[in-house]
Design an enzyme around this catalytic site. Structure first.
Site, PDB file in Angstrom:
ATOM      1  N   THR A  64      76.280  -6.267  -9.196  1.00 39.82           N
ATOM      2  CA  THR A  64      76.023  -5.083  -8.730  1.00 39.82           C
ATOM      3  C   THR A  64      74.977  -5.756  -7.453  1.00 39.82           C
ATOM      4  O   THR A  64      75.047  -6.311  -6.839  1.00 39.82           O
ATOM      5  CB  THR A  64      74.412  -5.107  -9.738  1.00 39.82           C
ATOM      6  N   CYS A  78      77.683   1.446  -6.127  1.00 42.57           N
ATOM      7  CA  CYS A  78      77.100   0.728  -7.164  1.00 42.57           C
ATOM      8  C   CYS A  78      78.994   0.773  -8.688  1.00 42.57           C
ATOM      9  O   CYS A  78      79.007   1.239  -8.036  1.00 42.57           O
ATOM     10  CB  CYS A  78      76.046   2.278  -7.755  1.00 42.57           C
TER      11      CYS A  78
END
Length: 230
Positions: A83, A197
């Site tokens: 992430t 992202c």
């Protein structure tokens, strides 16, 4: 080959892509029946998202540190945090256990600098776009000037990530919204766009941007393969 530990589940959609990309990369490099020696701790993203929006970063740091320690105890020789946003708390991960962490912004920054770009646009969660931890690492480590969307653009990008992409929902109207945000960054001088992202690659690709896109999921997975095969 060296064993890699993955902290995943943020979201599981992107973690599944990490698993696929890393194994494909190892198989391409080693051939035959080879696959990647991996350990994974997959967290409940609902709990993380709630803590993020409550601003409880100390609790998030503790969660990431526990996950990393579990991986290190299990034999992982390095850690990959699957992430972008949670790299805000990498210090806690590094302090909790002795294994190196392969930083996602370093994978992106190295590729961007190698391509000769200097001014880039950054898309990601509001935490990534608005906080200093990601932009400053790209600037300090790779000499990059980082642009982010305007307020309405940041709200759209963030909302689509949390309401749609982490659930595996891909909508054409959302792709159009991202295209508009990208066009705005290019109009301000962005020479490339960082998909900061790990879910954004589910929505947009090279055909959606007039300038090169740098997908952090793919670049981070490639760095993981490099570590595994040595």
């Amino acid at each position: 080959m060296r064993t890699l530990g993955l902290i995943g589940g943020m979201s599981w959609e992107s973690s599944a892509h990490y698993y696929r990309l890393i194994n494909q990369g190892v198989q391409a490099r080693r051939g035959g029946l080879h696959s990647a020696p991996l350990l994974m701790v997959s967290l409940d993203f609902a709990e993380n998202a709630a803590l993020q929006h409550d601003g409880d970063w100390p609790a998030l740091a503790a969660r990431m540190a526990r996950a990393a320690q579990t991986l290190a105890d299990g034999g992982a020789e390095a850690i990959v945090l699957c992430t972008n946003t949670m790299h805000k708390v990498v210090a806690a991960i590094e302090q909790a256990q002795p294994r190196p962490l392969l930083h996602i912004a370093d994978a992106a920054g190295a590729a961007i600098a190698a391509a000769g770009h200097r001014r880039i646009g950054l898309l990601g969660t509001a935490f990534t776009m608005e906080g200093p931890f990601y932009r400053e690492r790209l600037a300090a480590g790779f000499g990059l000037e980082v642009l982010v969307p305007d307020d309405p653009g940041r709200r759209d990008v963030h909302r689509i990530i949390y309401d749609e992409l982490v659930r595996g929902i891909v909508r054409e109207e959302s792709r159009a919204a991202y295209r508009a945000v990208i066009a705005g960054l290019v109009a301000r001088g962005a020479e490339a766009i960082v998909l900061g992202c790990t879910e954004i690659m589910l929505l947009v690709g090279e055909g959606d941007s007039p300038v090169p896109l740098f997908d952090t999921t793919t670049l981070h997975a490639a760095a993981a393969v490099d570590f595994i095969v040595g």
